[in-house]
Motif scaffolding. Structure first.
Motif, PDB file in Angstrom:
ATOM      1  N   ALA A   1      -4.403   9.653   2.329  1.00  0.00           N
ATOM      2  CA  ALA A   1      -5.062   8.410   1.375  1.00  0.00           C
ATOM      3  C   ALA A   1      -4.820   8.881  -0.030  1.00  0.00           C
ATOM      4  O   ALA A   1      -5.257   9.702  -0.631  1.00  0.00           O
ATOM      5  CB  ALA A   1      -6.512   7.974   1.772  1.00  0.00           C
ATOM      6  N   GLN A   2      -4.424   7.697  -0.662  1.00  0.00           N
ATOM      7  CA  GLN A   2      -4.540   7.537  -2.000  1.00  0.00           C
ATOM      8  C   GLN A   2      -3.890   8.921  -2.673  1.00  0.00           C
ATOM      9  O   GLN A   2      -4.343   9.537  -3.553  1.00  0.00           O
ATOM     10  CB  GLN A   2      -5.839   7.674  -2.563  1.00  0.00           C
ATOM     11  N   SER A   3      -2.539   9.144  -2.268  1.00  0.00           N
ATOM     12  CA  SER A   3      -1.765  10.290  -2.936  1.00  0.00           C
ATOM     13  C   SER A   3      -0.601  10.082  -2.817  1.00  0.00           C
ATOM     14  O   SER A   3      -0.068   9.347  -2.147  1.00  0.00           O
ATOM     15  CB  SER A   3      -2.213  11.544  -2.331  1.00  0.00           C
ATOM     16  N   ASP A   4       0.384  10.803  -3.750  1.00  0.00           N
ATOM     17  CA  ASP A   4       1.713  10.815  -3.531  1.00  0.00           C
ATOM     18  C   ASP A   4       2.306  12.051  -2.901  1.00  0.00           C
ATOM     19  O   ASP A   4       1.522  13.082  -2.671  1.00  0.00           O
ATOM     20  CB  ASP A   4       2.272  11.013  -5.211  1.00  0.00           C
TER      21      ASP A   4
ATOM     22  N   ASN B   1       4.409   7.123  -2.440  1.00  0.00           N
ATOM     23  CA  ASN B   1       3.072   6.704  -3.106  1.00  0.00           C
ATOM     24  C   ASN B   1       2.029   5.910  -2.069  1.00  0.00           C
ATOM     25  O   ASN B   1       2.457   4.889  -1.959  1.00  0.00           O
ATOM     26  CB  ASN B   1       3.122   5.903  -4.495  1.00  0.00           C
ATOM     27  N   ASN B   2       1.285   6.412  -1.710  1.00  0.00           N
ATOM     28  CA  ASN B   2       0.278   5.958  -0.475  1.00  0.00           C
ATOM     29  C   ASN B   2      -0.766   5.527  -1.292  1.00  0.00           C
ATOM     30  O   ASN B   2      -1.876   6.197  -1.554  1.00  0.00           O
ATOM     31  CB  ASN B   2      -0.212   6.847   0.555  1.00  0.00           C
ATOM     32  N   HIS B   3      -0.946   3.942  -1.706  1.00  0.00           N
ATOM     33  CA  HIS B   3      -2.120   3.631  -2.394  1.00  0.00           C
ATOM     34  C   HIS B   3      -3.284   3.165  -1.406  1.00  0.00           C
ATOM     35  O   HIS B   3      -4.305   2.729  -1.859  1.00  0.00           O
ATOM     36  CB  HIS B   3      -1.445   2.240  -3.078  1.00  0.00           C
ATOM     37  N   SER B   4      -2.959   3.334  -0.114  1.00  0.00           N
ATOM     38  CA  SER B   4      -4.085   2.769   0.804  1.00  0.00           C
ATOM     39  C   SER B   4      -5.341   3.794   0.975  1.00  0.00           C
ATOM     40  O   SER B   4      -5.279   5.086   0.555  1.00  0.00           O
ATOM     41  CB  SER B   4      -3.498   2.574   2.015  1.00  0.00           C
ATOM     42  N   ASP B   5      -6.396   3.401   1.553  1.00  0.00           N
ATOM     43  CA  ASP B   5      -7.575   4.188   1.815  1.00  0.00           C
ATOM     44  C   ASP B   5      -7.093   5.072   3.143  1.00  0.00           C
ATOM     45  O   ASP B   5      -7.955   5.705   3.405  1.00  0.00           O
ATOM     46  CB  ASP B   5      -8.722   3.594   1.805  1.00  0.00           C
ATOM     47  N   ASP B   6      -6.239   4.966   3.752  1.00  0.00           N
ATOM     48  CA  ASP B   6      -5.958   5.500   4.849  1.00  0.00           C
ATOM     49  C   ASP B   6      -4.605   6.520   4.855  1.00  0.00           C
ATOM     50  O   ASP B   6      -3.790   6.095   4.297  1.00  0.00           O
ATOM     51  CB  ASP B   6      -5.554   4.656   6.134  1.00  0.00           C
TER      52      ASP B   6
ATOM     53  N   SER C   1       0.863  -1.255  -0.073  1.00  0.00           N
ATOM     54  CA  SER C   1       0.034  -0.004   0.090  1.00  0.00           C
ATOM     55  C   SER C   1       0.927   1.161   0.019  1.00  0.00           C
ATOM     56  O   SER C   1       0.425   2.451  -0.617  1.00  0.00           O
ATOM     57  CB  SER C   1      -0.869  -0.160   1.208  1.00  0.00           C
TER      58      SER C   1
END
Lengths: 150, 211
Positions: free
Chosen positions: A92-95, A48-53, A23
């Motif tokens: 969450a979900q951002s770089d 890159n934070n691919h998680s929803d948190d 993630s």
């Protein structure tokens, strides 16, 4: 139907933990080579934070440096000021990018002179317990990225 | 046949005449101050005599600025982020300008705002890493403060976080000094090689026409 709910639960946990491992991703890692007498170097990368948190980057370690801190160069009214940051929050979900003239790793007191082409091990620890080991290439100073790349 | 050839020659000659006329006209209109960001014309500050030392320990003063263009950057060698980036960039500016077909002599000068730690030896090691043509200046705290004040350079030495470990806030701008010792340009960060070169070329062309 033959599987017990316990087994299904185990599968679910296993899948989740694999997902958690992937993630957070670290890309474009590099360290700016410095003149041999300089005892502070700067490192850059993208998280890159691919998680929803949301997650926080809490520490960075390297066997090649005595200490690593997170810093931000802020330029206000033409004056550049370095600010130390305890943690770096990635929504969450951002770089989140560390890049020249902005956020950077401050790498203190190299155990030996680092030269362009060398690979330096870094370990990044996040607030959710994830540890990520990366290899950072030492490169000769790169220019700040052009703005159209953003 | 002969008439046609003559006609062509006349047309070419006329065309050339129009071309010369147009270019003259263009030159005249170009004498208006060009719109270059950071161009401090018509009221550049005249740099007054000052005294610091270069990376070899030799005296360096106003006489070392006159006769050539100088790009000055104020920083410190313990600065890991913005200083190496800016010095690499200015080394590229110098290299590209040298490839340009122009008689302009250009020097790149790094001035330490941390003279306590930045001895001439330390500055020498630092600047030579970026380019053998780079000039590095240091001096006493008063000497550096005096030079910085002339160009309005702001810097603040922060408190020590550990013995001998402190950071210095400093101007991120690049300062352009003319061969006549006038502070002519203030280029603000973030810097780009081609942008600095374009601004410099426009300014130096304009200044030549004033002479």
């Amino acid at each position: 139907m033959r599987y017990s709910s316990g087994f299904l639960f185990f599968i679910l946990i296993a899948v989740q933990s694999v997902f958690a491992q992937n993630s957070i991703e670290i890309t474009d890692v590099w360290i700016n080579e410095a003149p041999p007498t300089v005892k502070i170097l700067a490192g850059y990368f993208t998280i890159n934070n691919h998680s929803d948190d949301p997650v926080d980057l809490v520490t960075a370690h390297s066997p090649s440096f005595q200490k690593i801190e997170f810093h931000l160069t802020e330029t206000q009214d033409g004056v550049a000021r370095m600010q130390k940051l305890e943690t770096i929050s990635i929504p969450a979900q951002s770089d989140f990018s560390f890049s020249p003239g902005e956020y950077h790793l401050m790498l203190f007191n190299p155990v030996k002179t680092t030269k362009a082409g060398e690979m330096i091990s870094l370990q990044l620890t996040f607030s959710n317990g994830t540890n990520i080991d990366v290899e950072a290439e030492v490169k000769r100073s790169e220019l700040p990225p052009h703005h159209h790349h953003h | 046949m002969l008439l046609t050839a003559l006609f062509v020659i006349v047309c070419v000659a006329l065309g050339a005449g129009v071309g010369i006329y147009t270019s003259r006209d263009y030159t005249a209109s170009n004498a208006v101050k060009p719109a270059v960001e950071g161009f401090l014309w018509p009221n550049p500050r005249i740099i007054q005599p000052f005294s610091v030392v270069d990376q070899h320990g030799n005296p360096f003063g106003l006489e070392n600025l006159t006769g050539q263009w100088s790009f000055m950057f104020f920083g410190f060698t313990h600065c890991p982020d913005i200083c190496p980036i800016t010095l690499s960039l200015l080394s590229q500016v110098q290299k590209k300008l040298a490839e340009q077909d122009t008689a302009d002599k250009v020097q790149i000068i790094f001035v330490s705002v941390d003279p306590k730690r930045d001895t001439p030896e330390q500055v020498a090691d630092y600047v030579s890493y970026f380019s053998k043509n780079l000039i590095g200046l240091t001096g006493t705290e008063e000497q550096i403060a005096g030079l910085a004040r002339q160009i309005g350079v702001v810097y603040i030495v922060n408190d020590e976080t550990a013995p001998g470990d402190y950071s210095v806030d400093h101007s991120a701008s690049v300062f352009l000094i003319s061969p006549a010792g006038q502070w002519l340009g203030l280029f603000s960060a973030p810097h780009e090689v081609d942008d600095i070169i374009n601004r410099f070329n426009t300014i130096s062309e304009y200044i030549k026409k004033q002479e």
